[in-house]
Design a protein around this motif. Sequence first.
Motif, PDB file in Angstrom:
ATOM      1  N   GLY A   1       0.818  -1.208   0.000  1.00 19.94           N
ATOM      2  CA  GLY A   1       0.000   0.000   0.000  1.00 19.94           C
ATOM      3  C   GLY A   1       0.847   1.251   0.000  1.00 19.94           C
ATOM      4  O   GLY A   1       1.940   1.297   0.573  1.00 19.94           O
ATOM      5  N   PHE A   2       0.319   2.291  -0.660  1.00 14.65           N
ATOM      6  CA  PHE A   2       0.971   3.607  -0.687  1.00 14.65           C
ATOM      7  C   PHE A   2      -0.158   4.620  -0.798  1.00 14.65           C
ATOM      8  O   PHE A   2      -0.832   4.702  -1.825  1.00 14.65           O
TER       9      PHE A   2
ATOM     10  N   PHE B  37      -5.400   0.108   5.192  1.00 14.64           N
ATOM     11  CA  PHE B  37      -4.319  -0.130   6.150  1.00 14.64           C
ATOM     12  C   PHE B  37      -4.267  -1.584   6.615  1.00 14.64           C
ATOM     13  O   PHE B  37      -3.201  -2.207   6.596  1.00 14.64           O
TER      14      PHE B  37
ATOM     15  N   CYS C 244      -3.129  -4.359   3.652  1.00 12.73           N
ATOM     16  CA  CYS C 244      -1.816  -4.372   3.010  1.00 12.73           C
ATOM     17  C   CYS C 244      -0.826  -5.174   3.839  1.00 12.73           C
ATOM     18  O   CYS C 244      -0.775  -5.050   5.062  1.00 12.73           O
TER      19      CYS C 244
ATOM     20  N   TRP D  33       3.601  -1.584   3.923  1.00 11.84           N
ATOM     21  CA  TRP D  33       3.276  -0.180   3.711  1.00 11.84           C
ATOM     22  C   TRP D  33       4.531   0.529   3.208  1.00 11.84           C
ATOM     23  O   TRP D  33       5.572   0.494   3.836  1.00 11.84           O
TER      24      TRP D  33
ATOM     25  N   ASN E 136       6.700   3.830   1.920  1.00  8.86           N
ATOM     26  CA  ASN E 136       6.872   5.276   2.076  1.00  8.86           C
ATOM     27  C   ASN E 136       8.271   5.639   1.582  1.00  8.86           C
ATOM     28  O   ASN E 136       9.254   5.102   2.077  1.00  8.86           O
TER      29      ASN E 136
ATOM     30  N   SER F  32       0.938   7.258   8.485  1.00  8.95           N
ATOM     31  CA  SER F  32       0.187   6.210   7.778  1.00  8.95           C
ATOM     32  C   SER F  32       0.802   4.836   8.032  1.00  8.95           C
ATOM     33  O   SER F  32       0.075   3.850   8.220  1.00  8.95           O
ATOM     34  N   GLY F  33       2.126   4.752   8.060  1.00  4.47           N
ATOM     35  CA  GLY F  33       2.770   3.465   8.320  1.00  4.47           C
ATOM     36  C   GLY F  33       2.487   2.933   9.707  1.00  4.47           C
ATOM     37  O   GLY F  33       2.498   1.716   9.941  1.00  4.47           O
TER      38      GLY F  33
ATOM     39  N   ALA G  92      -0.837   1.113   9.541  1.00  6.04           N
ATOM     40  CA  ALA G  92      -0.666  -0.215   8.954  1.00  6.04           C
ATOM     41  C   ALA G  92      -0.044  -1.170   9.969  1.00  6.04           C
ATOM     42  O   ALA G  92      -0.458  -2.323  10.102  1.00  6.04           O
TER      43      ALA G  92
ATOM     44  N   SER H 216       0.807  -5.079   9.456  1.00  8.44           N
ATOM     45  CA  SER H 216       1.540  -4.823   8.217  1.00  8.44           C
ATOM     46  C   SER H 216       2.979  -4.462   8.555  1.00  8.44           C
ATOM     47  O   SER H 216       3.257  -3.893   9.613  1.00  8.44           O
TER      48      SER H 216
ATOM     49  N   ASN I 252       6.542  -2.366   7.437  1.00  2.18           N
ATOM     50  CA  ASN I 252       6.866  -1.116   6.764  1.00  2.18           C
ATOM     51  C   ASN I 252       8.103  -1.258   5.883  1.00  2.18           C
ATOM     52  O   ASN I 252       9.079  -1.919   6.255  1.00  2.18           O
TER      53      ASN I 252
ATOM     54  N   SER J 172      10.319   1.564   4.125  1.00  6.90           N
ATOM     55  CA  SER J 172      10.334   3.019   4.106  1.00  6.90           C
ATOM     56  C   SER J 172      11.744   3.572   4.150  1.00  6.90           C
ATOM     57  O   SER J 172      12.671   2.967   4.696  1.00  6.90           O
TER      58      SER J 172
END
Length: 868
Positions: A504-505, A586, A589, A592, A594, A606-607, A610, A615, A617, A619
């Motif tokens: 997800g993004f 969120f 996914c 996540w 970023n 947002s992360g 998630a 979820s 990350n 990033s």
Amino acid sequence: MKAIRRFTVRTVLPDAIAPLARLAKNLRWSWHLPPRELFSALNAEAWERSEHDPMTFLGLVSREELQELAADGAVVERVQHAAADLDRYLSEPRWYQSLGADAPACIAYFSPEFGITEVLPQYSGGLGILAGDHLKAASDLGVPLIGVGLLYQAGYFKQSLSRDAWQQETYPVLDPDGLPLTLLREEDGSPALVTLPLPGDRTLRAHIWRADVGRVPLLLLDSNVPANDDAARGITDRLYGGGGDHRLQQELLLGMGGVKALRVYQRLTGTPAPEVFHTNEGHAGFLGIERIQELMSSEAPLSWSEALAAGRASTVFTTHTPVPAGIDRFEAVQIRHFFDAGLAPDVPVEKVLDLGRENYDGGNPAVFNMAVMGLRLAQRANGVAKLHGVVSREMFSGLWPGFDHSEIPITSVTNGVHVPTWIDPKMSRLAAKYFGSTDVDATGWDKIYDVDDAELWALRGELRSALVDDVRKRLRSSWKKRGAADAELGWTDTVLDPDVLTIGFARRVPTYKRLTLMLRDPARLKALLLHPKHPIQLVIAGKSHPADDAGKKMIQDLVKFTDDPAVRHRIVFLPNYDIAMARTLFPGCDVWLNNPLRPLEACGTSGMKAAINGSLNLSVLDGWWDEMYDGENGWAIPTANNDASPTERDDIEAAALYELLETQVAPRFYGSTVSEHAGAAGPSQTGPEAVPTHWVSMIKHTLAHLGPAVSADRMLQDYVNTLYRPAAVAGRQAGTASFKEAKELAAWTSKVRDAWPQLIVEHVDSVGVSEEPQIGDTLQVNAYIALHELTPEDVSVEVAYGRAQDGDELEEVALVELTETEDLGNGRHLFTGSILINRSGSFGYTVRVFPKHPSLASKAELGLIANA
């Protein structure tokens, strides 16, 4: 035919189920599952048609059906039980009630936007969602907070796409009577008003609407008042919808009108006056001017400097931007134009202008900077992540010339997310099953290790499947709005695969967040999407500001890639990203993503949302991820050296992203689940061996360790303990005995500022070290200071020592305060102290002088320093 007027008629409920109205009105339902389940149980079809909006839902149920529900004993009992639960929640002591007497009786929290629920669309992105989570956490913890904002007639815009994938904006007008709001009224029933004078003998009037966010009242000012002229009625038309005078008037109403609204609310409800004022970003900074005006026009009026000292003591300022371009700046002549109209008649306009003036190296003195004003009006300030604190101290260093960046008085409180809002009900039920909690917060997640791997993996699969179903519906709707016919859209029924690694993004789309970094090498991205053994799929969403054509072009470029029939089953862009979409995005996914330009992400929550759903990350080490990445909760995208050109940097970091996805993320997700014969349609996952144990171990680690760290409860407790309580104490001290301390501080500050240019560190020497210094030697430092009009009690003299680098810069610095040991006459004094040489290698020291007063929150507060 079109109506010439439109309004909302509210439902009248039978007495037996009348509490439904209160349950619908209090926004606790947006994060507390039982009321939503109650509404759904009353009429599931109407609940779906209402799009899960209780106020709309009650309007969809017929009078006859309401009467039937009121006659059903089981329904009445359930309604009464839900109402009693709400009453208990609103009245019982919480965490805050266990604190000491220094805890403020009331805190005012000002923000230009609040993202609480999609039902109340008064938010655009991260700043508003953060503000909404701040209020919700305050409610859960029992923090006596009052939110203050504006009620925008159209909120932020709704986003759709044209056939050629260009962002289009629409602004549906909101009817406050159809929203979960109550108009604040005087005792005679007339709407309560706040007023501000405008240039040209005009007046800006605003109504005050109240939203109940659990225990927290949120006051929203609305200029759409019949008594206003057309221009004034339009001031609260749209969130971030205008520039220039329009934006300035919004911010004057938010800050100055917001304080006036608080006073009206106090008068009508008996609520205690706020002891702390929290300015969430510079938009609300004018609240400080209104508070100064109150003090300068009181029965025992204070002078400008006295009122400034008193107001600053109890004000907290939070900056959310790591780039100067993200700060509102106005021409000084604009500010003068509005204040000359009498906005603060007792406050000298030149003093107002000085607060926002960029009168420092690199600044523009003709510009009025809202963040600079916010910092000058607040004794305590913070960024929203540790790295952002570092960036903020550097960005605003011009306000504290001569100080090392580490000494600039801007601390940090890392943002958090309101767990009950953002956690999926399926995860809540898992927590209830294993942790004994039915209303999930950030505690107890260490017990996640007791959950069977297969059960947790199966739950993650359910969440992914729910996302896939939602994406298919939204994508079909999006294409129809782009002009496609139903006959062309059969392919949307098979978009995405519930067994494929889903990334997800979703966020706002300014250029620095690099929505299209993933498109740097389209062929490589395509290969990742269609990999025969380890395919990935991407769900992307985000809005660009209506005036940001560069952001819109990024969206268009991305959507054109997603339109390719070869990959459109693996990558989608969903328009109109909002809280409702986030509810499945969120949790659904697996990863996540970023990839901002470091260090331009202030926090990026947002992360976090998630992560609390299991979820992982992926990033850039920026914002919150820079301090919370530990190697087992996801992956860090390497960043290019700072001397790389923008093009080189994007190339390097995109290549690193592709490499991580191909060699680490995807293989670990599939583990032993990949069938050797699986094709592009996706991997085969069957039987107990289909559980990727390493991936599941990372999920458990993320939940156990990140869960508490990213919680808005943790964030708000940090605000209370590190900022609100000290600000309340300082504010009380400043106001005692008819503001005796504030007056003394103002007089002392004036004396120090006048005398500081004459203060000189005349000479520094040291004794006690041999020609060949050794570890363990004691060095006595003598500093001869010419204080002239100041006394030794007015200053702090310290020696700073550490490892001396090339250019004599000190590292690993330690500090020792020197003591005045001799009055040398004529304003000259000798200060001495000892330091222990505790390291080998290059060693250096220096002496510095600061103002010193018990009412200062930091030695750098006045921005005055004298270096040897």
